[in-house]
Motif scaffolding. Structure first.
Motif, short mmCIF file in Angstrom:
data_model
loop_
_atom_site.label_atom_id
_atom_site.label_comp_id
_atom_site.label_asym_id
_atom_site.label_seq_id
_atom_site.Cartn_x
_atom_site.Cartn_y
_atom_site.Cartn_z
N HIS A 13 -4.83 10.24 -0.37
CA HIS A 13 -5.38 9.47 0.76
C HIS A 13 -6.32 10.37 1.55
CE1 HIS A 13 -4.34 6.32 4.11
NE2 HIS A 13 -5.63 6.63 4.10
N HIS A 45 -12.96 3.84 3.22
CA HIS A 45 -12.81 2.43 3.57
C HIS A 45 -13.94 1.59 2.98
CE1 HIS A 45 -9.73 3.32 6.58
NE2 HIS A 45 -10.48 4.31 7.00
N GLU A 70 -9.76 2.28 0.51
CA GLU A 70 -8.73 1.78 1.42
C GLU A 70 -9.30 0.53 2.10
OE1 GLU A 70 -7.50 4.36 4.65
OE2 GLU A 70 -5.72 3.14 5.04
N HIS A 81 -2.93 -1.70 5.75
CA HIS A 81 -4.05 -1.15 4.98
C HIS A 81 -3.60 -1.02 3.52
CE1 HIS A 81 -5.92 0.94 8.77
NE2 HIS A 81 -5.74 -0.34 8.93
N HIS A 196 0.38 3.86 4.90
CA HIS A 196 1.15 4.11 6.14
C HIS A 196 1.89 2.86 6.66
CE1 HIS A 196 -2.59 2.48 7.83
NE2 HIS A 196 -3.24 3.51 7.33
N ASP A 249 -4.41 11.40 4.66
CA ASP A 249 -5.27 10.54 5.48
C ASP A 249 -6.26 11.42 6.25
OD1 ASP A 249 -6.29 8.14 6.33
OD2 ASP A 249 -4.58 7.59 7.59
ZN LIG Z 1 -5.37 3.38 7.07
#
Ligand SMILES: [Zn+2]
Ligand SMILES: [Zn+2]
Length: 284
Positions: A13, A45, A70, A81, A196, A249
């Protein structure tokens, strides 16, 4: 002595400048490699624009890149997400859908800039676009513009106040529902994992619905998870036959996510995800 796991850092991620991260894909992969990461999902994203550059750097450094994205969603389920792994960056039909999502991001950011101006914050859309450097637009770019102008003391403060979901300048997105996001990844041969899960509302109710349309994983290993929440996510993974995934992330801003490779992800995760991909594509 029992060694629970030998292996190497895996990070499933990560975000680059192609969406709302701060580093170019090349710099991101170099940083990951320097930190010992050997398998990295670039999960920007709504875009795969950084994958080519990341793969070139990865090939040079001996780091495997898993093309990913994502997808943020808009629904009654809170911030659900969906990470899509093993996405084909050459899939034109998927790119079409992702472009639609990016255009919605752009419109939403424009509306938020207008609201900020009405509220007296002198932020310009031009500056926000400059900050994004062509990446998929999002609230992080607004946060940075507010920080630069001294309206907030930190990037995080902007997210907690002015542009928070309950904040005065917030505009909700038009986008996919969580079910549509899972279906989109599946339709295009990818392996979807719920990111998450702590930000999802009524998680236990949503998971079976997502599993019914092809959810294959759940992000159990995440910097902001407490040990008990990680255990809870692992129990959900077992109960619903989902692959536990994980990652930093990382966005390249200290306020958000962990550093690359800093979250432990079991080495067998890659094999388990590959098995799901083979299963969904009807391969042996
Ligand atoms: Zn996210
Ligand atoms: Zn993310």
């Amino acid at each position: 002595m029992v060694r629970l796991s030998v292996g190497y850092p895996i990070d499933l991620h990560t975000h680059s400048l192609r969406s709302d991260g701060a580093l170019t894909p090349d710099d991101l992969v170099r940083r990951a490699a320097a930190r010992g990461v050997r398998v990295q999902a670039l999960s920007d994203h709504d875009t795969l624009a950084g994958v080519g550059e990341a793969m070139r750097a990865g090939a040079e450094l001996g780091l495997r890149i898993i093309p990913s994205t994502e997808l943020n969603t808009e629904s009654e389920w809170g911030d659900a997400h969906v990470l899509g792994y093993f996405i084909d960056p050459a899939d034109a039909a998927l790119e079409e859908r992702l472009r639609w999502l990016r255009e919605n991001r752009g419109r939403r950011v424009e509306l938020m800039v207008a609201k900020l101006n009405e509220l007296g914050y002198a932020i310009t859309l031009d500056r926000v676009l400059e900050i994004a450097q062509g990446g998929a637009l999002g609230r992080p770019h607004l946060a940075q513009a507010l920080l630069e102008k001294g309206y907030v003391r930190s990037y995080d403060e902007a997210f907690r106040t002015i542009i928070a979901k309950e904040g005065p300048a917030y505009v909700s997105r038009v986008g996919l529902t969580p079910l549509e996001a899972v279906e989109l990844v599946r339709t295009h041969g990818g392996v979807p994992s719920l990111a998450h899960p702590g930000t999802v509302e009524r998680l236990e109710e949503l998971i079976p619905k997502l599993v019914a349309v092809g959810l294959a994983g759940i992000e159990c290993f995440y910097a902001e998870h407490s040990p008990s929440w990680t255990a809870h996510c692992l129990a959900l993974a077992r109960a619903h036959d989902l692959v536990p995934t994980g990652g930093s992330d990382f966005h390249g801003r200290s306020e958000h996510g962990a550093d690359l490779g800093a979250v432990f992800v079991p080495p067998e995760t890659i094999e388990l995800l590959e098995a799901r991909r083979a299963r969904s594509q009807g391969l042996p």
